[in-house]
Design a protein around this motif. Structure first.
Motif, PDB file in Angstrom:
ATOM      1  N   THR A   7       0.847  -1.196   0.000  1.00 27.99           N
ATOM      2  CA  THR A   7       0.000   0.000   0.000  1.00 27.99           C
ATOM      3  C   THR A   7       0.881   1.245   0.000  1.00 27.99           C
ATOM      4  O   THR A   7       1.808   1.340   0.809  1.00 27.99           O
ATOM      5  CB  THR A   7      -0.862   0.033   1.294  1.00 27.99           C
ATOM      6  N   HIS A   8       0.593   2.165  -0.886  1.00 21.19           N
ATOM      7  CA  HIS A   8       1.376   3.410  -0.963  1.00 21.19           C
ATOM      8  C   HIS A   8       0.623   4.565  -0.321  1.00 21.19           C
ATOM      9  O   HIS A   8      -0.518   4.400   0.129  1.00 21.19           O
ATOM     10  CB  HIS A   8       1.722   3.694  -2.431  1.00 21.19           C
ATOM     11  N   THR A   9       1.264   5.723  -0.265  1.00 17.64           N
ATOM     12  CA  THR A   9       0.594   6.942   0.199  1.00 17.64           C
ATOM     13  C   THR A   9       0.954   8.078  -0.764  1.00 17.64           C
ATOM     14  O   THR A   9       1.852   7.927  -1.603  1.00 17.64           O
ATOM     15  CB  THR A   9       1.022   7.356   1.636  1.00 17.64           C
ATOM     16  N   GLY A  13       4.435  10.795  -4.395  1.00 17.65           N
ATOM     17  CA  GLY A  13       4.271  11.717  -5.504  1.00 17.65           C
ATOM     18  C   GLY A  13       3.477  11.153  -6.672  1.00 17.65           C
ATOM     19  O   GLY A  13       3.172  11.880  -7.621  1.00 17.65           O
ATOM     20  N   HIS A  14       3.132   9.858  -6.651  1.00 15.07           N
ATOM     21  CA  HIS A  14       2.312   9.317  -7.739  1.00 15.07           C
ATOM     22  C   HIS A  14       1.175   8.444  -7.196  1.00 15.07           C
ATOM     23  O   HIS A  14       0.691   7.539  -7.872  1.00 15.07           O
ATOM     24  CB  HIS A  14       3.162   8.555  -8.759  1.00 15.07           C
ATOM     25  N   ALA A  15       0.774   8.725  -5.940  1.00 11.68           N
ATOM     26  CA  ALA A  15      -0.387   8.039  -5.356  1.00 11.68           C
ATOM     27  C   ALA A  15      -1.303   9.122  -4.799  1.00 11.68           C
ATOM     28  O   ALA A  15      -0.855  10.250  -4.569  1.00 11.68           O
ATOM     29  CB  ALA A  15       0.058   7.099  -4.238  1.00 11.68           C
ATOM     30  N   ASP A  38       5.088   2.388   1.491  1.00 13.22           N
ATOM     31  CA  ASP A  38       5.358   3.434   0.501  1.00 13.22           C
ATOM     32  C   ASP A  38       6.812   3.319   0.002  1.00 13.22           C
ATOM     33  O   ASP A  38       7.640   2.682   0.631  1.00 13.22           O
ATOM     34  CB  ASP A  38       5.083   4.820   1.077  1.00 13.22           C
ATOM     35  N   HIS A  39       7.062   3.924  -1.139  1.00 13.47           N
ATOM     36  CA  HIS A  39       8.408   3.878  -1.735  1.00 13.47           C
ATOM     37  C   HIS A  39       9.413   4.516  -0.780  1.00 13.47           C
ATOM     38  O   HIS A  39       9.304   5.701  -0.460  1.00 13.47           O
ATOM     39  CB  HIS A  39       8.406   4.591  -3.086  1.00 13.47           C
ATOM     40  N   CYS A  40      10.372   3.737  -0.373  1.00 12.22           N
ATOM     41  CA  CYS A  40      11.314   4.136   0.684  1.00 12.22           C
ATOM     42  C   CYS A  40      12.310   5.189   0.193  1.00 12.22           C
ATOM     43  O   CYS A  40      12.829   5.089  -0.920  1.00 12.22           O
ATOM     44  CB  CYS A  40      12.074   2.902   1.152  1.00 12.22           C
ATOM     45  N   ALA A 220      -1.576  -0.623  -3.885  1.00 12.28           N
ATOM     46  CA  ALA A 220      -2.564   0.460  -3.919  1.00 12.28           C
ATOM     47  C   ALA A 220      -1.886   1.819  -4.029  1.00 12.28           C
ATOM     48  O   ALA A 220      -1.051   2.169  -3.198  1.00 12.28           O
ATOM     49  CB  ALA A 220      -3.433   0.406  -2.660  1.00 12.28           C
ATOM     50  N   HIS A 221      -2.231   2.544  -5.081  1.00 17.08           N
ATOM     51  CA  HIS A 221      -1.797   3.930  -5.246  1.00 17.08           C
ATOM     52  C   HIS A 221      -3.004   4.857  -5.137  1.00 17.08           C
ATOM     53  O   HIS A 221      -2.892   6.070  -5.308  1.00 17.08           O
ATOM     54  CB  HIS A 221      -1.085   4.133  -6.581  1.00 17.08           C
ATOM     55  N   SER A 222      -4.191   4.272  -4.899  1.00 13.69           N
ATOM     56  CA  SER A 222      -5.390   5.039  -4.563  1.00 13.69           C
ATOM     57  C   SER A 222      -6.218   4.155  -3.625  1.00 13.69           C
ATOM     58  O   SER A 222      -6.161   2.919  -3.722  1.00 13.69           O
ATOM     59  CB  SER A 222      -6.185   5.424  -5.814  1.00 13.69           C
TER      60      SER A 222
END
Ligand SMILES: [Zn+2]
Ligand SMILES: [Zn+2]
Length: 264
Positions: A7-9, A13-15, A38-40, A220-222
Motif C-alpha cells: 500500500t502506498h501513500t 508523488g504518484h499516489a 510506501d516507496h522508501c 494500492a496507489h489510490s
C-alpha cells in the motif's frame, strides 16, 4: 482478502488519497491486516531528489500519521508500517542509518532499479539485455538473503524482450530460490488491472510448476482498490488460469509474524 502488505501513500508523488482513506477502504473491503509500504527514501549524497519516492524529510510525518491511525483503528484492523524498497548494495548502509530510529515493521522488495537513480534505467522498461536480467535476479536473491524483506513485490517486473530461453532460465532460477526459502510470488493487482506487462503469465506458469504459492499485492496507489472486489477477483482468476494456489490469509499472516520475529 485477509491481508495486503502493498500500500502506498501520497508522499511518493504518484499516489492519491489520505492515509485515513486507505484505512477506511480497507476496513470496508473486509481486510483485516493492512501494511503500508510506501516507496522508501534513499540517502543521495549529491543532493539528487527522486521523483518517485518520499523524501527523508517526510519520514516523521509518515510514521506519526500511521502510528496515530493504527491506534485509532485498532479495533477494526491491524496496521503495520513498512516500505517498499529496491535492494541496491552500495546504498543500504545509509538507508539503514536513516531508518534506525523509526518503528519500522517490515519491508518488501520492489526492484524498480538495479543501480542508484538517476543512473539506472527503470527495470519495467523494455530491455533485451540478458546481463541486466541476470543482475536483476541476482539482486533479488541477494536482497532476500539479507533477511530485510518480507517478500518480493512484482518479481516479474523486469520487462525482458530477449530470447524465451534466457527468460525461462532466469525465471526458473528465481522461482527455485523462492521455493527453497518458502517465499510466495506476488500477483500484482495494479499491474494486472492496469494492463501492464506484469504479472507475467510465463512467470506464473513457472512459479506454479515450481510449487510456489501466490499472494495478492494490491500495490494500492489510490484508496478505492482496497475495497474493489472485482479487481481482487481478477487476481484470483489469474491465479486459477495459471494453476497456482493462493496462499491462505492466515498462512500469509503467520509468515509475516515469523519474518517480523526474525527482524527485531
Ligand atoms: Zn508506486
Ligand atoms: Zn508498490
Amino acid at each position: 482478502m485477509f491481508a495486503n502488505f502493498h500500500t502506498h501513500t501520497y508522499r511518493c508523488g504518484h499516489a492519491c488519497g489520505t492515509d485515513r482513506e486507505y484505512i477506511e477502504e480497507a476496513v470496508a473491503g473486509g481486510i483485516k491486516v493492512l501494511g503500508f509500504s510506501d516507496h522508501c527514501p534513499w540517502v543521495f549524497d549529491d543532493g539528487y531528489v527522486s521523483g518517485t519516492r518520499m523524501s527523508p524529510a517526510e519520514l516523521d510525518g509518515y510514521f506519526y500519521s500511521l502510528t496515530s491511525l493504527k491506534r485509532e483503528y485498532s479495533s477494526d484492523i491491524d496496521i503495520y508500517i513498512g516500505f517498499e524498497s529496491e535492494y541496491i548494495p552500495e546504498l543500504m548502509e545509509a538507508q539503514d542509518k536513516l531508518l534506525a530510529d523509526y518503528p519500522l515493521d517490515y519491508m518488501i522488495l520492489g526492484e524498480h532499479f538495479t543501480q542508484r537513480e538517476p543512473y539506472s534505467p527503470y527495470t519495467g522498461y523494455p530491455s533485451g539485455s540478458a546481463a541486466e536480467l541476470e543482475r536483476y535476479v541476482d539482486l533479488i536473491i541477494e536482497g532476500m538473503d539479507s533477511g530485510r524483506y518480507f517478500y518480493t513485490a512484482h518479481p516479474d517486473l523486469f520487462n525482458f524482450t530477449g530470447s524465451e530461453e534466457v527468460l525461462d532460465r532466469q525465471y526458473r532460477r528465481l522461482c527455485r530460490y523462492f521455493k527453497e526459502k518458502g517465499l510466495p510470488a506476488e500477483i500484482n493487482l495494479l499491474g494486472l488491472c492496469g494492463g501492464r506487462h506484469y504479472p507475467s503469465g510465463r512467470f506464473f506458469d513457472i512459479a506454479a510448476e515450481t510449487g510456489l504459492k501466490a499472494v495478492i499485492g494490491c500495490d494500492a496507489h489510490s484508496p478505492d482498490v482496497l475495497s474493489d472486489r472485482g479487481k481482487i477477483s481478477a487476481c484470483v482468476d489469474f491465479a486459477e488460469k495459471h494453476g497456482i494456489e493462493i496462499m491462505d490469509g492466515s498462512e500469509f499472516f503467520s509468515a509475516f509474524l515469523t519474518y517480523k520475529g526474525g527482524n527485531k
